[in-house]
Design a protein around this motif. Structure first.
Motif, PDB file in Angstrom:
ATOM      1  N   PHE A  37     -69.438 123.741  27.261  1.00 50.81           N
ATOM      2  CA  PHE A  37     -68.560 123.538  28.399  1.00 50.81           C
ATOM      3  C   PHE A  37     -68.237 121.991  28.819  1.00 50.81           C
ATOM      4  CE2 PHE A  37     -69.605 128.047  29.782  1.00 50.81           C
ATOM      5  CZ  PHE A  37     -68.929 128.600  29.034  1.00 50.81           C
ATOM      6  N   ILE A  38     -69.303 121.355  28.983  1.00 54.98           N
ATOM      7  CA  ILE A  38     -69.318 119.986  29.187  1.00 54.98           C
ATOM      8  C   ILE A  38     -68.678 119.289  28.206  1.00 54.98           C
ATOM      9  CG2 ILE A  38     -70.754 118.094  29.742  1.00 54.98           C
ATOM     10  CD1 ILE A  38     -72.995 119.783  30.713  1.00 54.98           C
ATOM     11  N   TYR A  39     -68.892 119.501  27.048  1.00 55.35           N
ATOM     12  CA  TYR A  39     -68.245 118.791  25.875  1.00 55.35           C
ATOM     13  C   TYR A  39     -66.896 119.393  25.961  1.00 55.35           C
ATOM     14  CZ  TYR A  39     -72.510 116.727  23.736  1.00 55.35           C
ATOM     15  OH  TYR A  39     -73.600 115.967  23.873  1.00 55.35           O
ATOM     16  N   GLY A  40     -66.567 120.592  26.239  1.00 52.00           N
ATOM     17  CA  GLY A  40     -65.329 120.947  26.205  1.00 52.00           C
ATOM     18  C   GLY A  40     -64.418 120.239  27.081  1.00 52.00           C
ATOM     19  N   SER A 249     -64.637 114.782  16.635  1.00 51.68           N
ATOM     20  CA  SER A 249     -64.358 116.010  15.841  1.00 51.68           C
ATOM     21  C   SER A 249     -63.846 117.167  16.489  1.00 51.68           C
ATOM     22  CB  SER A 249     -65.828 116.286  14.968  1.00 51.68           C
ATOM     23  OG  SER A 249     -66.300 115.281  14.362  1.00 51.68           O
ATOM     24  N   MET A 250     -64.343 117.421  17.739  1.00 49.67           N
ATOM     25  CA  MET A 250     -63.773 118.569  18.518  1.00 49.67           C
ATOM     26  C   MET A 250     -62.402 118.260  18.736  1.00 49.67           C
ATOM     27  SD  MET A 250     -66.937 118.649  21.247  1.00 49.67           S
ATOM     28  CE  MET A 250     -68.684 119.178  20.877  1.00 49.67           C
ATOM     29  N   VAL A 251     -62.107 117.106  19.006  1.00 47.96           N
ATOM     30  CA  VAL A 251     -60.606 117.027  19.326  1.00 47.96           C
ATOM     31  C   VAL A 251     -59.792 117.237  18.173  1.00 47.96           C
ATOM     32  CG1 VAL A 251     -58.800 115.170  20.280  1.00 47.96           C
ATOM     33  CG2 VAL A 251     -61.002 115.141  21.344  1.00 47.96           C
ATOM     34  N   LEU A 252     -60.020 116.583  16.835  1.00 44.19           N
ATOM     35  CA  LEU A 252     -59.232 116.533  15.624  1.00 44.19           C
ATOM     36  C   LEU A 252     -59.201 118.118  15.207  1.00 44.19           C
ATOM     37  CD1 LEU A 252     -60.305 113.247  14.450  1.00 44.19           C
ATOM     38  CD2 LEU A 252     -58.205 113.983  15.679  1.00 44.19           C
ATOM     39  N   ILE A 253     -60.641 118.746  15.174  1.00 37.48           N
ATOM     40  CA  ILE A 253     -60.430 119.988  14.666  1.00 37.48           C
ATOM     41  C   ILE A 253     -59.645 120.930  15.342  1.00 37.48           C
ATOM     42  CG2 ILE A 253     -62.138 122.025  14.164  1.00 37.48           C
ATOM     43  CD1 ILE A 253     -64.280 119.973  13.166  1.00 37.48           C
ATOM     44  N   GLY A 255     -57.247 120.553  17.616  1.00 40.01           N
ATOM     45  CA  GLY A 255     -56.006 120.120  17.415  1.00 40.01           C
ATOM     46  C   GLY A 255     -55.585 119.085  18.628  1.00 40.01           C
ATOM     47  N   THR A 256     -54.995 118.013  18.152  1.00 44.85           N
ATOM     48  CA  THR A 256     -54.280 116.799  19.312  1.00 44.85           C
ATOM     49  C   THR A 256     -53.126 117.585  19.885  1.00 44.85           C
ATOM     50  OG1 THR A 256     -53.264 115.925  17.651  1.00 44.85           O
ATOM     51  CG2 THR A 256     -55.421 114.890  18.103  1.00 44.85           C
ATOM     52  N   GLY A 261     -57.460 123.737  22.321  1.00 43.39           N
ATOM     53  CA  GLY A 261     -57.892 123.656  21.044  1.00 43.39           C
ATOM     54  C   GLY A 261     -59.184 122.837  21.238  1.00 43.39           C
ATOM     55  N   PRO A 262     -59.294 121.630  21.725  1.00 39.17           N
ATOM     56  CA  PRO A 262     -60.501 121.009  21.629  1.00 39.17           C
ATOM     57  C   PRO A 262     -61.687 121.777  22.358  1.00 39.17           C
ATOM     58  CG  PRO A 262     -58.920 119.744  22.438  1.00 39.17           C
ATOM     59  CD  PRO A 262     -58.070 120.669  21.954  1.00 39.17           C
TER      60      PRO A 262
END
Length: 326
Positions: A37-40, A249-253, A255-256, A261-262
């Protein structure tokens, strides 16, 4: 139909998120959810400046780190209530974003990457050099934690922390999505797609870049504040390139230019990364596997996993239509 399907899916996911602690008693799994959740929050806020505004800001993790240390110092050394300290951490990150924006608003392309990356390294060196206050390379420990109506968060098997993290994620996602779909969000997307056209329509490049960096930094700093309150430890490791690459990687995988998505990618990658870390022989190479997954997703789904959402919407519409016909 698409709006109805989206509302239904989000509602179902929120309900599922609220029920997780009742079905998952293992504290380690709950811990992974909290970290995810924090990374999200960090990934979604980074996407506001990277995906929607097109600013190649590689200093975003520095805002997260500033939130970590400012919150920790405010709560431990000054004695400010941890709830308020988290807010101060977010505001401090926004203040730092103003300093970053001063040169960034006048730069383009790779120069933005270099300046923001240099800023991240500057913050790291500042943390290490001020060891008398920050703990230096040893970090800062025993940071005071939150309390709510006398509830002890340290003895409930991460039950309370889970819901605080989940609430912060939902609130941050709602705010970020509202920003992205407001007139402000449309203006930064216009500058991203065609800066000359945006300027001709009266949009100020410098002012909008400043606003988006300040807004995205606040949520990253807030997430950093909860991170240190939850773990009760502030360490220079939050500035590591491994953290930068993982969140990117979370952002790109995911979806920008997609807030959700991230967040979903953060959930998946956090569990995958931690799972691989516990597999003998894969602990050191898990980031390579994540990088391979990122390349594969970008190769077959250039817009990330978020590009699958319209497909799911259409599928839901067909299923709903078939059910009504029966």
């Amino acid at each position: 139909m698409a709006g109805h399907a989206r509302t239904f899916m989000l509602g179902a996911l929120i309900v599922a998120g609220l029920l997780v602690p009742f079905f998952v008693a293992d504290t380690y799994i709950r811990h992974l959810f909290i970290v995810a959740f924090i990374y999200g929050i960090v990934a979604a806020s980074w996407d506001l400046s990277l995906g929607y505004a097109g600013i190649f800001n590689f200093g975003h993790i520095a805002f997260f780190g500033i939130g970590v240390y400012v919150t920790g110092l405010a709560a431990k050394l000054i004695g400010i209530d941890p709830w308020l300290a988290m807010l101060i951490g977010g505001l401090a990150a926004s203040a730092a974003a103003v300093l970053v924006a001063l040169p960034v608003v006048r730069l383009q392309g790779v120069y933005v990457v270099l300046v923001t990356f240099a800023f991240s390294q500057l913050v790291l060196q500042l943390v290490i050099s001020q060891s008398a206050v920050t703990g230096g390379t040893q970090g800062m420990v025993r940071v005071p934690t939150i309390e709510l109506f006398g509830h002890n968060f340290l003895r409930d098997y991460k039950f309370g922390y889970y819901y605080v993290a989940f609430a912060l994620l939902i609130a941050s996602a709602a705010c970020l999505r509202r920003l992205a779909h407001s007139d402000f969000g449309l203006s930064i997307q216009a500058l991203r797609d065609n800066e000359d056209y945006g300027v001709s329509r009266g949009i100020s490049v410098g002012l909008q870049r400043l606003k988006v960096l300040v807004a995205s930094a606040f949520f990253a700093g807030l997430a950093g504040g909860f991170y240190v309150i939850y773990l009760r430890v502030a360490s220079p490791e939050v500035f590591d390139f491994s953290v930068v690459s993982l969140v990117l990687s979370m952002v790109l995988i995911g979806g920008t230019a997609s807030i959700y998505g991230p967040i979903f990618a953060a959930l998946g990658l956090t569990f995958v990364s931690e799972g691989l870390a516990n597999v003998e022989g894969l602990a050191e190479g898990r980031f390579i596997l994540v990088a391979v997954a990122m390349v594969a997703v970008l190769l077959f789904l250039p817009k990330g996993l978020a590009s699958l959402l319209p497909v799911l919407h259409r599928l839901y519409g067909r299923v709903a239509s078939a059910c009504r016909q029966q």
